[in-house]
Design a protein around this motif. Sequence first.
Motif, PDB file in Angstrom:
ATOM      1  N   HIS A  55       0.851  -1.194   0.000  1.00  0.00           N
ATOM      2  CA  HIS A  55       0.000   0.000   0.000  1.00  0.00           C
ATOM      3  C   HIS A  55       0.880   1.235   0.000  1.00  0.00           C
ATOM      4  O   HIS A  55       2.083   1.145   0.211  1.00  0.00           O
ATOM      5  N   ASP A  59       5.599   5.106   4.982  1.00  0.00           N
ATOM      6  CA  ASP A  59       6.538   4.232   5.704  1.00  0.00           C
ATOM      7  C   ASP A  59       6.802   2.926   4.958  1.00  0.00           C
ATOM      8  O   ASP A  59       7.673   2.151   5.351  1.00  0.00           O
ATOM      9  N   HIS A  60       6.061   2.681   3.863  1.00  0.00           N
ATOM     10  CA  HIS A  60       6.248   1.461   3.067  1.00  0.00           C
ATOM     11  C   HIS A  60       6.882   1.728   1.700  1.00  0.00           C
ATOM     12  O   HIS A  60       7.262   0.786   1.006  1.00  0.00           O
ATOM     13  N   ASP A 149      -0.476  -3.322   6.025  1.00  0.00           N
ATOM     14  CA  ASP A 149      -1.108  -2.840   7.259  1.00  0.00           C
ATOM     15  C   ASP A 149      -2.575  -3.246   7.332  1.00  0.00           C
ATOM     16  O   ASP A 149      -3.360  -2.640   8.065  1.00  0.00           O
ATOM     17  N   HIS A 189       4.080  -4.446   9.983  1.00  0.00           N
ATOM     18  CA  HIS A 189       4.786  -4.052  11.211  1.00  0.00           C
ATOM     19  C   HIS A 189       4.663  -5.218  12.186  1.00  0.00           C
ATOM     20  O   HIS A 189       3.641  -5.904  12.215  1.00  0.00           O
TER      21      HIS A 189
HETATM   22 ZN   LIG Z   1       2.704   1.013   7.974  1.00  0.00          ZN
END
Ligand SMILES: [Zn+2]
Length: 207
Positions: A55, A59-60, A149, A189
């Motif tokens: 996605h 942060d990815h 996520d 995560h």
């Molecule tokens: Zn994330």
Amino acid sequence: MKIRTLAVGNFAANCFILSGEENHALVIDPGDDPDQIERILRDNRLVVVAYLITHGHMDHISALAEMEQRIPAPVGIHPADAAWAFGGANQMPPWYGTPKRPGNLHRSFTDNQDWTDFGMHYRVLATPGHTPGGVCLYFPGAKVIFTGDTLFAGSVGRTDFPGGDEGALNQSLHRLAQLPDETVVFAGHGPQTTIGQEKKTNRFMRA
Ligand SMILES: [Zn+2]
Ligand SMILES: [Zn+2]
């Protein structure tokens, strides 16, 4: 198939490096720390055949353009997340900056799409809810799934970010619950788990 997990960046997002035949590799969610990702690839003489994005959250994907420039390979992402992932809307928190758009967005993910890269076979499952274009990458032969996520050990993704949709997330979780219990879940995560374990203990999966 060998799976290496690296927690990258300030949000400790899991980046996965999968390798199969003849040291060909898939890199899932290069979220930060391109030097570390590149070192692991080079130390193990791995050849990247694609970057796969669960996605669009920064942060990815924050190291995606940098990685694609250093080691070019097609990028797979769902168009509903590609639409906003490389713009100013994807900037929280501001010091992270806006993720740069890679040059090679050649794989447009759609639901139930099957891909095989050098013996690594996987299916794209569209799992909206955390983001509109969130996907899970399911490897039925290896009995593993990368859930981004959407699903974590003991928890699920937030739906209060822009584009989040709680109803859609619940439908996506219902779909994941249909997978074989022994399927190992590699989340975006935190630690790995299994579909069966989450069906037993994760209140969002039981609902
Ligand atoms: Zn994330
Ligand atoms: Zn996210």
